[in-house]
Scaffold this motif. Sequence first.
Motif: not given
Lengths: 361, 361, 361, 361
Positions: A207-212, A223-231, B233-241
């Motif tokens: 998981x990771x995330x950021x505060x927008x 965080x107010x935006x989070x991303x997660x990957x679950x296997x 950097x700067x708390x930016x995120x990307x998710x790719x598929x």
Amino acid sequence: MTTSAKRAPVRIGVVGLGRLGKRHAMNIAYRVPGAVLAAACSPVDEERTWAREALPEPRIYEEYEALLADRDIDAVWLVTPSSLHAEQIVAALRAGKHVFCEKPLSLDVAECERVLAVAREYPHLQATIGFMRRFDPSYVDAYEKMAAGAIGRPFMIRSQTTDKNDPEGFFVRFAPTSGGIFLDCTVHDIDVARWFFGNARATRVYATGTIALHEGLRECGDVDNGVAVVEFEGGRLAVFYASRTMAHGNDTHSEVIGTAGALAIGHYPRANRVDIYDADGIRNECTPTFFERFEEAFLREAQAFVESVRQRRQKAQVQAGGANLPHDDAQIGATLADALEATRIGRALREALASGQPIAL
Amino acid sequence: MTTSAKRAPVRIGVVGLGRLGKRHAMNIAYRVPGAVLAAACSPVDEERTWAREALPEPRIYEEYEALLADRDIDAVWLVTPSSLHAEQIVAALRAGKHVFCEKPLSLDVAECERVLAVAREYPHLQATIGFMRRFDPSYVDAYEKMAAGAIGRPFMIRSQTTDKNDPEGFFVRFAPTSGGIFLDCTVHDIDVARWFFGNARATRVYATGTIALHEGLRECGDVDNGVAVVEFEGGRLAVFYASRTMAHGNDTHSEVIGTAGALAIGHYPRANRVDIYDADGIRNECTPTFFERFEEAFLREAQAFVESVRQRRQKAQVQAGGANLPHDDAQIGATLADALEATRIGRALREALASGQPIAL
Amino acid sequence: MTTSAKRAPVRIGVVGLGRLGKRHAMNIAYRVPGAVLAAACSPVDEERTWAREALPEPRIYEEYEALLADRDIDAVWLVTPSSLHAEQIVAALRAGKHVFCEKPLSLDVAECERVLAVAREYPHLQATIGFMRRFDPSYVDAYEKMAAGAIGRPFMIRSQTTDKNDPEGFFVRFAPTSGGIFLDCTVHDIDVARWFFGNARATRVYATGTIALHEGLRECGDVDNGVAVVEFEGGRLAVFYASRTMAHGNDTHSEVIGTAGALAIGHYPRANRVDIYDADGIRNECTPTFFERFEEAFLREAQAFVESVRQRRQKAQVQAGGANLPHDDAQIGATLADALEATRIGRALREALASGQPIAL
Amino acid sequence: MTTSAKRAPVRIGVVGLGRLGKRHAMNIAYRVPGAVLAAACSPVDEERTWAREALPEPRIYEEYEALLADRDIDAVWLVTPSSLHAEQIVAALRAGKHVFCEKPLSLDVAECERVLAVAREYPHLQATIGFMRRFDPSYVDAYEKMAAGAIGRPFMIRSQTTDKNDPEGFFVRFAPTSGGIFLDCTVHDIDVARWFFGNARATRVYATGTIALHEGLRECGDVDNGVAVVEFEGGRLAVFYASRTMAHGNDTHSEVIGTAGALAIGHYPRANRVDIYDADGIRNECTPTFFERFEEAFLREAQAFVESVRQRRQKAQVQAGGANLPHDDAQIGATLADALEATRIGRALREALASGQPIAL
């Protein structure tokens, strides 16, 4: 529904009458055949006043213990603060009541396990955690299509829970006890993934995330935006996204991808069937909150719970006769065990967010 | 376009006439004002025969070196195997030719850097890598809206490159040299993220994946469905598929999410403006491959390259006069440096997939 | 395209260089394989100046007669005022030129018939009227699906041509000579209906309309929103809508309904593949004018015309040999006879609007 | 809803328990706060048996007169054959009952007028005709946006009622008494147009139609696909389409076009929020029948009726006090006068279809 309507009603006591509690109470009072809203319980004066006026003749309680002592109540419906859920469920079971409880069961895995241990002593009591997406007509339709083989073997879920930004940041104040974005929001997506993947076990998470926008979250590690990957076992994957900062509304959607097709649920969160044509183009308004998005799901959840309790009774009555009753196990929503697993995965995500490392389960 | 049409044309030699090479050649020959398809080069007999018949009087070469020696050629257009790109670009620059090269620059970071070092010796030559999404009208429109502030501060990109499943698994045979799904497919999404994030540096990546259908990929450590998370950097995120196994077609889409809104590009990959109503419901056919999806982008890419070369010439001619020429640097697509960064991130994703660990950059 | 590219080019003179004329000229000059933009003709100084700068070396004519006298011109491309079309087509045919002419052929049925009579004397010359929807990829796709039986027997067409409101009301000044909304706008929908209905004859029409915004139309008996119903032989129906007053853009769409399904073309006039998410919901910008909507159709129309002329030449050359040439009659767009029928129906609609009565044909 | 729930309930007798009658009965029984399903009436044994099992303790009547004589019934809910509506409404009013009746009031204008004359004698009784679109959330949202000025001055309505083809042609047997496609189907669209146009008077109508599949309709002068144009005072227009032969489902949609924008309701009749991706593209299943499309509307219609009856009572109770009660006249659906006008327009359309001529009103 034909025959069920003749059977004795299920008498329900709703506990907690905040915004969501009021909605549950109104559903049970007026829209669930076979249910009677028999009691309402809240420590808040305003909420009890509301109950007296809006609900049809319920007994009003200030204390949960008093409600549990009411012999006329068959089931309790908990819409209380998360930190109370575990002990209130245990108390309800010990009082011989069926119990519905809003998610989460608990933010603590060990506590979840203690509740399960108690529940095993009361197998005749229905205990359901409110993962309402399992009752949303579109989620159910997609699930059934998948189960019927429409997309081959499902191997990937993408699911998100995103809320319209609340400029006042109510959830920021709530953050220290919410468990963080993954336990508070993504837990619904986790449950969807487990449901669609047939209760497959999760094996590793990241998981990771950021505060927008909401810097106030930083001090509690949220965080107010989070991303997660679950296997999951069997080479299955899930990717989740949670956000508190959407501009357009509550945008909850899920996709299940299989070897022969895919199903998306709620891809465009349009509020209704209206298209607006004007100088800015063509647009749809969006579901503002999860209430509007899942209004029907909350209702069906309550109907299914009540129907399940009535079928349990009927089974009990005919147990000697061996009658062939319809079994509805697939329809009664998330069990305590499901809720335990959702918490287990959600906690691992929280740990992954904090550590920056994948967590094995 | 008005004035440019009067200037001397750019004489281009296309190198490599496979499926994509033929498309580039046809665009240059018939649809790019100011370009002349002056030469075509391929070691394959069939491809040279095609060039003689389909193209307007090009000189035909079997060997790349012979084409480079042709003094009438201003620019080369490389649509050759990826493993040749780096050395062919270097050779073109040393021969004084502008160069367009299909992606990737190279699968090897050090090799990318060597090409950049050479290119620095030839600042007057245009060198572009073919990340065609930078020219797709919808991507450009979204970029411009974002740049104009329509969505506040962008902090998240979601982007996918998914192909219709090829039951014959052509790409499986290609896997040992493709660099794997992230370097072959996701590299486009990486470039989109870097472009929209204003060349922000990636700081950490994570990746996982699964084999849904093509077991043959296992021996080279590749997957047919991959998921990646990249922190910038700067708390930016990307998710790719990335996927090789879609049932419905090529489904390339991207979203950029900001603090005041979001933009989605290509959310539904409909092939055209036709809706089909029948007993199965209402449906849209989808873009079958990236050719159909990005046909216009490939064309605009070529037009922009040619226009850029012509403006460079014009600048060179008026250098002493200090004339105020339109500068088009933002419009000429991905530079060698962009391609280097895309490879660097793609390789880190590959490493993350292999190790199961996040990789710091 | 392979073999055609080797054949002698078709040398075209564009006549009329207004906004649409310029677009046709640029297409012919730079995007139509096998075409040479050999001449440009306009009585307007500014337009000739534009032609000198933007086009590749065309001969420039001020007078149409001079262009017709140019022996090097194979075909003329008329983008002139409607009132000149009939006589200019006749003059072109008499001068031995193939001719493309923007719609309409003429607003007068008898005049249409006179042009057809002349054209019958020149069967070897291509004469096409610019109903460009016949070349729009989505219309063509729908037509082919229908022709392949996808929707059973088609029995109903709904089609509309609606323009974004022009607050300055340019078309109001143009109204006295435009023929009114049905001859100016609906004529495209009429042609679509005839095309999809396999040239079925219209038997009866009815029309009505209203002035929503542009009162200036009243004195010439025109409306800014019109509705028409056309009955065709064989129990087929068409319903048309035309509007000058849309807020959101050019919204041209058509539906064909059959006994086993339906096809809609252009139901949502989205400008591109971008979705905009913001506090107002989710929206798409729309095609502002027919230029953006039919850009590709205009190009394919020109390509088809040129290809047709080249095939006619080829047929002429091999006439004795009886060679099996591809016949492309279905691909060359609307004939003069099609244009005559469109005018006939359009005039009947105008008469129905004026009289308030259905008109039998 | 808060205060109303405390007031005395409205005791309703449902009359007619066919497919739609059963739905109404279930809504009233289980989903309408303040309503009691007190009685059910049907001459059909099977339907009375169903009522005994599915409904909560209603009194069961075989004869309508007996139900009217029941002093405990406050209101009757008529879901009976159309030919009985007028006399049953009159009898209900004379018996002092509020009355809800499914559309149409009557297929005969004079009979409608007779019912209105009787109703004028009972101004304290609520009498509503079931044009349920007035309660559909999307129609209501569009109406409110229009009323708030979102699209400027509305001047055009397009509306359609189309049903999935029933290969067994049930409606063909029903055709001799249905009044034909315009009185049976389009009457809903007529009511929508009158509602959105603020009860503007229709001035002239035209209609045509065709038989696409069901030749059995020919002998009673009916069609299975019909088109109608209605002019209203003030230069407003409506275009209607009705079909019995759609392949994809019930496709009911409406548009209202104004001088500054437009609103479309139900443009795509998707059944739910699921998108299906497979080798045929991306598709949505559609609402199979009007039951699914208007399920919520039927419910809200019943809720509004009951609420209206309760408010009438409250008004009566406080009549001397002049208390400021909320007046809800805009929310109680179609009046008898609305139904009369809908029948008047529908009959004119039928006459226009038969005569081929526009009919002035």
